[in-house]
Design a protein around this motif. Structure first.
Motif, PDB file in Angstrom:
ATOM      1  N   UNK A 139       0.822  -1.224   0.000  1.00 54.15           N
ATOM      2  CA  UNK A 139       0.000   0.000   0.000  1.00 54.15           C
ATOM      3  C   UNK A 139       0.858   1.278   0.000  1.00 54.15           C
ATOM      4  N   UNK A 140       0.550   2.151  -0.933  1.00 56.92           N
ATOM      5  CA  UNK A 140       1.265   3.425  -1.025  1.00 56.92           C
ATOM      6  C   UNK A 140       0.287   4.589  -0.874  1.00 56.92           C
ATOM      7  N   UNK A 141       0.852   5.760  -0.613  1.00 55.83           N
ATOM      8  CA  UNK A 141       0.053   6.983  -0.554  1.00 55.83           C
ATOM      9  C   UNK A 141       0.124   7.733  -1.876  1.00 55.83           C
ATOM     10  N   UNK A 142       1.335   7.848  -2.431  1.00 53.50           N
ATOM     11  CA  UNK A 142       1.546   8.571  -3.697  1.00 53.50           C
ATOM     12  C   UNK A 142       2.478   7.755  -4.580  1.00 53.50           C
ATOM     13  N   UNK A 143       2.144   7.713  -5.870  1.00 56.78           N
ATOM     14  CA  UNK A 143       3.049   7.157  -6.877  1.00 56.78           C
ATOM     15  C   UNK A 143       3.373   8.280  -7.845  1.00 56.78           C
ATOM     16  N   UNK A 144       4.670   8.512  -8.069  1.00 55.78           N
ATOM     17  CA  UNK A 144       5.076   9.689  -8.842  1.00 55.78           C
ATOM     18  C   UNK A 144       6.286   9.359  -9.704  1.00 55.78           C
ATOM     19  N   UNK A 145       6.223   9.785 -10.972  1.00 56.04           N
ATOM     20  CA  UNK A 145       7.381   9.636 -11.844  1.00 56.04           C
ATOM     21  C   UNK A 145       7.043   9.161 -13.241  1.00 56.04           C
ATOM     22  N   UNK A 146       8.056   9.064 -14.116  1.00 57.02           N
ATOM     23  CA  UNK A 146       7.838   8.745 -15.529  1.00 57.02           C
ATOM     24  C   UNK A 146       7.465   7.290 -15.788  1.00 57.02           C
ATOM     25  N   UNK A 147       6.645   7.111 -16.815  1.00 58.10           N
ATOM     26  CA  UNK A 147       6.212   5.783 -17.252  1.00 58.10           C
ATOM     27  C   UNK A 147       5.960   5.865 -18.752  1.00 58.10           C
ATOM     28  N   UNK A 148       6.514   4.904 -19.499  1.00 54.26           N
ATOM     29  CA  UNK A 148       6.382   4.959 -20.958  1.00 54.26           C
ATOM     30  C   UNK A 148       6.312   3.560 -21.536  1.00 54.26           C
ATOM     31  N   UNK A 149       5.282   3.297 -22.321  1.00 52.98           N
ATOM     32  CA  UNK A 149       5.154   2.024 -23.037  1.00 52.98           C
ATOM     33  C   UNK A 149       3.984   2.126 -24.004  1.00 52.98           C
ATOM     34  N   UNK A 150       4.252   1.907 -25.288  1.00 54.27           N
ATOM     35  CA  UNK A 150       3.179   2.004 -26.270  1.00 54.27           C
ATOM     36  C   UNK A 150       2.578   3.402 -26.289  1.00 54.27           C
ATOM     37  N   UNK A 151       1.249   3.461 -26.112  1.00 52.83           N
ATOM     38  CA  UNK A 151       0.560   4.752 -26.116  1.00 52.83           C
ATOM     39  C   UNK A 151       0.754   5.517 -24.818  1.00 52.83           C
ATOM     40  N   UNK A 152       1.239   4.850 -23.772  1.00 51.64           N
ATOM     41  CA  UNK A 152       1.469   5.511 -22.479  1.00 51.64           C
ATOM     42  C   UNK A 152       2.784   6.275 -22.503  1.00 51.64           C
ATOM     43  N   UNK A 153       2.719   7.550 -22.206  1.00 53.18           N
ATOM     44  CA  UNK A 153       3.913   8.390 -22.109  1.00 53.18           C
ATOM     45  C   UNK A 153       3.579   9.545 -21.177  1.00 53.18           C
ATOM     46  N   UNK A 154       3.839   9.358 -19.882  1.00 53.35           N
ATOM     47  CA  UNK A 154       3.442  10.397 -18.932  1.00 53.35           C
ATOM     48  C   UNK A 154       4.247  10.317 -17.647  1.00 53.35           C
ATOM     49  N   UNK A 155       4.227  11.444 -16.947  1.00 51.23           N
ATOM     50  CA  UNK A 155       4.799  11.517 -15.607  1.00 51.23           C
ATOM     51  C   UNK A 155       3.630  11.327 -14.640  1.00 51.23           C
ATOM     52  N   UNK A 156       3.542  10.139 -14.062  1.00 49.34           N
ATOM     53  CA  UNK A 156       2.430   9.803 -13.177  1.00 49.34           C
ATOM     54  C   UNK A 156       2.400  10.692 -11.929  1.00 49.34           C
ATOM     55  N   UNK A 157       1.207  11.014 -11.498  1.00 50.13           N
ATOM     56  CA  UNK A 157       0.972  11.439 -10.112  1.00 50.13           C
ATOM     57  C   UNK A 157      -0.335  10.782  -9.698  1.00 50.13           C
ATOM     58  N   UNK A 158      -0.235   9.784  -8.833  1.00 52.21           N
ATOM     59  CA  UNK A 158      -1.414   9.031  -8.393  1.00 52.21           C
ATOM     60  C   UNK A 158      -1.507   9.134  -6.872  1.00 52.21           C
TER      61      UNK A 158
END
Length: 538
Positions: free
Chosen positions: A135-154
């Motif tokens: 269990x996490x509180x925040x997930x943050x950072x780059x993610x890239x694969x196929x159509x996904x290309x973003x800096x996550x903030x969850x």
């Protein structure tokens, strides 16, 4: 007098030292966690013992630097490692800054390079058992694969009504830089519920944690929802237009008329070879020596174009070409009119949302550990300078001292490599010269082509005069065009064509006669080609 001055200077020096001490103490208190990886991570960071996480973490230098980081060393592996914080970080009060560097030394085609800020272990996880379910509180950072290309903030937030933890994703996050340089990612959580996402210190996204426009799903549910029990009435008419019931098909409307008909005015060209096939057996083909009629069947020579057809307008059965039928109208449909019974698009009525709740601030869970849990197809991902602070200026100072010097060195190296690859030319200059060389190849430049090429060769050796060369080439091309349009002679083929149209039998020059004959042969070939295609199509 001298003694008094000494005392005053001593007091100033004491105050200065005290100020530096307390400012340093204050700055240190703003740093909740910092990891530089200057020392080996063994014993401080715990690698997950789960079998699926077989990727090997290494303590390694960033390429071209003496600075160490945490390295993803193998391709196509899952990785998991965690660092428990000495003190839990509370996100409910004040500003919190999450920042770290990551360098994709071999690029990133498919994989993540994000960090998870984990809840206390009382939530049900252990360091050695760290995995994607921890269990996490925040997930943050780059993610890239196929159509996904973003800096996550969850943000994983506890619903105060249901008690369930829900992932809330930032909408329209920034994209991941497409290079192999070191980049620093920063997330700033402010007391007014704003979130700032920075890449290399530049603000790329500003959002509000409680806004439905910024997070999906929103932290605060909609106040009303469509009534799931509401049903559309049977007599509800959603058709805005309907066929005119009073319209009648015109008497002269022929629905059976074909779209195309034969061109009755077309005539078979003279010299058409009706009895000649388009394809004939290749006279040079011979039966292979290893051909077995019993196993391979009767051998037949491959077909080639009939050479007689190349000298004639066409071969085989001649058919008139098809043209559009002027009487064709297609199937008749009644025209549409406004529907007098139209009620609009039906939707269920809204009712109060039983899951609705109000919220002034997110109910953040504290951060008790930092975890990196990723799956990636690339190696060479290097994490460094992970920071949690309570002051944006502290994060800025780390960017200036820890990240910026590395980035500047890498940027200069990249620039030099690009110039070397383009033969000393900058990227945009290479594009310009490629275009200019194409322009130099246009036929109408004639004798001017050599001058243009000479200019381009000189400019390539001196890239700083690119703009001047562009202007010179444009002037030359424009001048030649003006000369052709207003001051040049008429093209020779046009004269020949005009001469051949004379009917008084006047003689023409030898060169014009030859040009006319060649043009006539080309015209006949061009006219024959469509007829041959028409016959084949039919």
């Amino acid at each position: 007098m001298e003694e008094t001055r000494r005392k005053i200077w001593a007091q100033y020096a004491f105050l200065l030292l005290a100020g530096c001490f307390f400012s340093q103490l204050y700055a240190t208190s703003d740093v909740k966690f910092y990891e530089s990886f200057d020392e080996a991570f063994d014993g401080r960071w715990i690698v997950s013992e789960k079998e699926e996480y077989s990727g090997v973490w290494k303590h390694a230098k960033s390429e071209g630097h003496d600075d160490y980081g945490l390295l993803v060393s193998e391709k196509a592996r899952k990785y998991a490692i965690v660092k428990e914080l000495d003190n839990v970080v509370d996100l409910k009060d004040g500003t919190v800054v999450l920042q770290y560097e990551v360098r994709l030394q071999d690029g990133l085609e498919c994989g993540g390079a994000y960090i998870k800020y984990l809840r206390p272990q009382e939530a049900g996880w252990t360091a050695k058992g760290f995995d994607n379910e921890s269990p996490y509180t925040i997930m943050f950072g780059p993610d890239k694969c196929g159509a996904t290309n973003k800096v996550h903030f969850i943000l994983k937030h506890k619903n105060p009504k249901s008690g369930e933890y829900v992932e809330h994703h930032l909408k329209f996050p920034p994209s991941v830089p497409a290079d192999k340089l070191t980049h620093v990612y920063t997330a700033v959580l402010k007391p007014d519920n704003d979130v700032l996402i920075l890449v290399d210190g530049e603000e790329k996204k500003k959002a509000n944690l409680l806004s439905s426009d910024d997070f999906e799903p929103p932290l605060i549910p909609a106040e009303t929802i469509p009534d799931p029990e509401d049903k559309k009435p049977e007599d509800w008419d959603e058709r805005a237009k309907i066929p005119d019931p009073d319209a009648k098909k015109p008497d002269d409307w022929d629905e059976d008329a074909p779209m195309e008909i034969e061109d009755e005015e077309a005539e078979k060209p003279e010299g058409w070879l009706d009895d000649e096939p388009e394809d004939v057996d290749d006279p040079e083909a011979t039966k292979p020596e290893d051909w077995d009629d019993d196993e391979d069947g009767e051998w037949e020579a491959p077909k080639v174009d009939n050479p007689k057809c190349a000298e004639a307008p066409g071969c085989g059965e001649w058919k008139r070409p098809m043209i559009r039928n002027p009487a064709y109208k297609g199937k008749w449909h009644s025209p549409l009119i406004d529907n007098p019974n139209y009620k609009g698009i039906w939707k269920p009525r809204d009712i109060p949302n039983p899951d609705y709740f109000e919220l002034d601030k997110p109910n953040f869970e504290p951060i008790a550990a930092i975890g990196i849990e990723i799956w990636t197809m690339q190696d060479g991902i290097l994490f460094d300078n992970i920071l949690i602070a309570s002051d944006e200026k502290v994060a800025e100072s780390y960017r200036k001292t820890a990240w910026k010097p590395k980035f500047d060195v890498e940027k200069e190296k990249q620039k030099a490599e690009e110039e070397a690859e383009s033969g000393g030319l900058k990227g945009y200059q290479k594009v310009v010269f490629d275009l200019l060389y194409k322009v130099a190849g246009v036929p109408f430049l004639g004798e001017h082509k050599a001058k243009v090429l000479d200019l381009l060769e000189k400019a390539e050796k001196q890239p700083n005069i690119t703009v001047g060369v562009v202007v010179s080439v444009v002037v030359v091309v424009f001048s030649v065009l003006l000369k052709l349009i207003f001051g040049g002679k008429k093209p020779q083929p046009a004269i020949a064509s005009a001469e051949t149209e004379k009917t008084d039998g006047a003689e023409t020059s030898t060169s014009n006669s030859q040009a006319a004959e060649e043009k006539e042969e080309q015209s006949e070939d061009a006219a024959a080609a469509p007829r041959r295609r028409t016959r084949r199509d039919n």
